[in-house]
Design an enzyme around this catalytic site. Structure first.
Site, PDB file in Angstrom:
ATOM      1  N   THR A  60       7.882   0.571   3.365  1.00  0.00           N
ATOM      2  CA  THR A  60       8.174   1.969   3.024  1.00  0.00           C
ATOM      3  C   THR A  60       9.455   2.067   2.206  1.00  0.00           C
ATOM      4  OG1 THR A  60       7.044   2.917   4.931  1.00  0.00           O
ATOM      5  CG2 THR A  60       8.808   4.223   3.975  1.00  0.00           C
ATOM      6  N   PHE A  81       0.811  -1.218   0.000  1.00  0.00           N
ATOM      7  CA  PHE A  81       0.000   0.000   0.000  1.00  0.00           C
ATOM      8  C   PHE A  81       0.843   1.265   0.000  1.00  0.00           C
ATOM      9  CE2 PHE A  81       0.883  -0.041   4.519  1.00  0.00           C
ATOM     10  CZ  PHE A  81       0.746   1.278   4.931  1.00  0.00           C
ATOM     11  N   LYS A  82       2.099   1.160   0.417  1.00  0.00           N
ATOM     12  CA  LYS A  82       2.950   2.348   0.457  1.00  0.00           C
ATOM     13  C   LYS A  82       3.138   2.970  -0.929  1.00  0.00           C
ATOM     14  CE  LYS A  82       3.757   1.776   4.881  1.00  0.00           C
ATOM     15  NZ  LYS A  82       5.051   1.476   5.471  1.00  0.00           N
ATOM     16  N   ASP A  83       2.985   2.169  -1.981  1.00  0.00           N
ATOM     17  CA  ASP A  83       3.120   2.695  -3.339  1.00  0.00           C
ATOM     18  C   ASP A  83       2.079   3.770  -3.632  1.00  0.00           C
ATOM     19  OD1 ASP A  83       5.271   1.065  -4.241  1.00  0.00           O
ATOM     20  OD2 ASP A  83       3.887  -0.604  -4.580  1.00  0.00           O
TER      21      ASP A  83
END
Length: 476
Positions: free
Chosen positions: A149, A116-118
């Site tokens: 991250t 999800f960090k993308d």
């Protein structure tokens, strides 16, 4: 729009200033002076924007409320450049997957590093390049990662003009896949540093360097961790997208369950709720490192030391100092910067904890702000992964399993519960094999990644040594 520090610094700054700055000079975190309010009419308009024009157009609508020092045409172009089917594997960007009655998973792991960090980091990379280009400047990014991250930042920044990345991570505490994603990169502007310690040691280094104002200014130090407001702001968008997909009208409420370590992801949900998004509950799901669950149950925030930070099968949440929690406490305490400075500055450094259980504000964490919490263990993760596969034919990663376990405990009849996906299962293959007896699906582009040559330096948790490394690589 102007931004202030959670610790009371009187300066007010614009977005592009804090984009490159990271922490405020007083050690606080930036927040807007006030959260823009979204009316029912606006939310209805955004439904149409999302359904007819897509995620990038929705992102522009939300970000433009907070960013007034980038021309609208340029900001729209940056959003369109970031959120594409080519980058995220689907035109929907963050599709909802129905699990069972009233429970959905929001797919946030379609980006380049499968986490999800993308969602935020790809935008951050483009924002950095844009602003540095306008200024004719360089930026040295110092970051800390517990797993996702780092790779998301490095993939977003690799080859970017004017940007170097120095990414610290806890030596030996990430999964082999996570390590390979980062350490196999050979780009000249990417520097991996494995720290003998835990994530909190890495995070402490980032904060210490950021608080050395002379060094920070000389070497133009910036951050990509969620202490950077731009990172968190980008994450606000997928709460609106999830809500729009899960409902048909604005008179419905939705709850979100969020696997939580550093409190950045769920803090973005807090911001969305403060803007007026009809969120019922914000469910904080922790693993065995349950500092956040303990607070929301008892009012006591008690950080743990390295020896007491558990190494778990959801390693990206092996965090015992939740940096973004300061932003929520700032709001909880009526934006009293002096009090927040006392709690997170002098207070934590002396005692390692603070207690708000007797403060009338603590009750508002649930009643006014919607926060509830729960904890998941390795045994829970295995059971949740097994159950989700056997009943729904869906393989989920270990962190998403933590979120789903707690979500099922906290759901309310008639209120959709959206679980935010953390990563694709391949990033934590060993636990998937333990749970299901089979390897998770691996995207073709990552075949054999663990065997690639690695470029990483192993160092002790020594701030001066990290500063010396940065100075040497910069050459000035």
């Amino acid at each position: 729009m102007r931004y202030l520090s959670t610790r009371g610094n009187p300066d007010r700054k614009r977005f592009c200033e804090i984009l490159l700055e990271g922490l405020a000079p007083d050690g606080g975190l930036y927040l807007p002076e006030a959260y823009p309010q979204v009316s029912d009419v606006t939310l209805l308009q955004w439904r149409t924007v999302y359904h007819q024009q897509g995620y990038a157009a929705l992102a522009f609508e939300i970000l433009s409320l907070y960013i007034d020092d980038i021309p609208a045409a340029d900001l729209r172009a940056l959003c369109a450049k970031t959120y594409t089917a080519e980058v995220f594997g689907t035109g929907e960007i963050v599709p909802l997957r129905h699990l069972e009655d009233g429970v959905w998973i929001e797919a946030l792991s379609n980006g380049p590093t499968l986490a999800f960090k993308d969602m935020a980091m790809q935008l951050l990379g483009n924002l950095f390049e844009y602003e540095l280009g306008r200024r004719g400047e360089e930026l040295n990014i110092l970051g800390a990662t517990s797993g996702d991250t780092g790779s998301a930042a490095e993939y977003a920044m690799r080859g970017k003009k004017g940007v170097r990345v120095f990414m610290t991570s806890p030596h030996g505490r990430m999964s082999p896949f996570q390590q390979a994603q980062m350490f196999s990169l050979q780009d000249a502007n990417i520097h991996n540093i494995a720290i003998n310690g835990v994530f909190d040691d890495c995070q402490d280094i980032v904060k210490a360097v950021s608080n050395d104002l002379a060094f920070k200014r000389k070497y133009k130090i910036g951050t990509v961790n969620s202490i950077n407001w731009a990172r968190l702001l980008a994450q606000v968008v997928y709460y609106f997208a999830g809500y729009i997909q899960a409902t048909t009208s604005n008179d419905q409420k939705v709850s979100f369950a969020v696997p939580s370590g550093n409190f950045g992801n769920v803090c973005a949900g807090h911001v969305a709720r403060q803007m007026g998004l009809p969120i019922d509950k914000l469910v904080v799901a922790t693993n065995e490192n349950d500092v956040l669950d303990e607070f929301f149950r008892t009012g006591v925030y008690r950080v743990r030391g390295t020896a007491d930070t558990h190494e778990t099968s959801s390693p990206s949440m092996d965090i015992s100092k939740a940096s973004n929690f300061e932003r929520f406490v700032f709001d909880l305490l009526g934006r009293d910067g002096a009090r927040v400075k006392g709690l997170f500055g002098e207070g934590l450094s002396k005692t390692g904890q603070f207690d708000l259980s007797a403060d009338p504000a603590f009750a508002q964490a649930a009643t006014r702000y919607g926060f509830v919490s729960g904890k998941s263990t390795h045994a829970h993760r295995l059971k949740t992964i097994q159950d989700t596969w056997s009943r729904h034919g869906m393989v989920i990663d270990t962190h998403t399993a933590d979120g789903l376990k707690v979500a099922l405990e906290q759901r309310t009849a008639g209120v959709p519960m959206v679980v935010l996906e953390t990563a694709l299962p391949i990033k934590f293959a060993a636990t998937i094999v333990e749970a299901l007896g089979r390897e998770p699906e691996r995207p073709a582009k990552f075949e054999g990644i663990e065997a690639l040559p690695k470029r990483v330096k192993v160092m002790d948790a020594d701030v001066a040594a990290i500063q010396a490394l940065i100075a040497a690589e910069c050459g000035y």
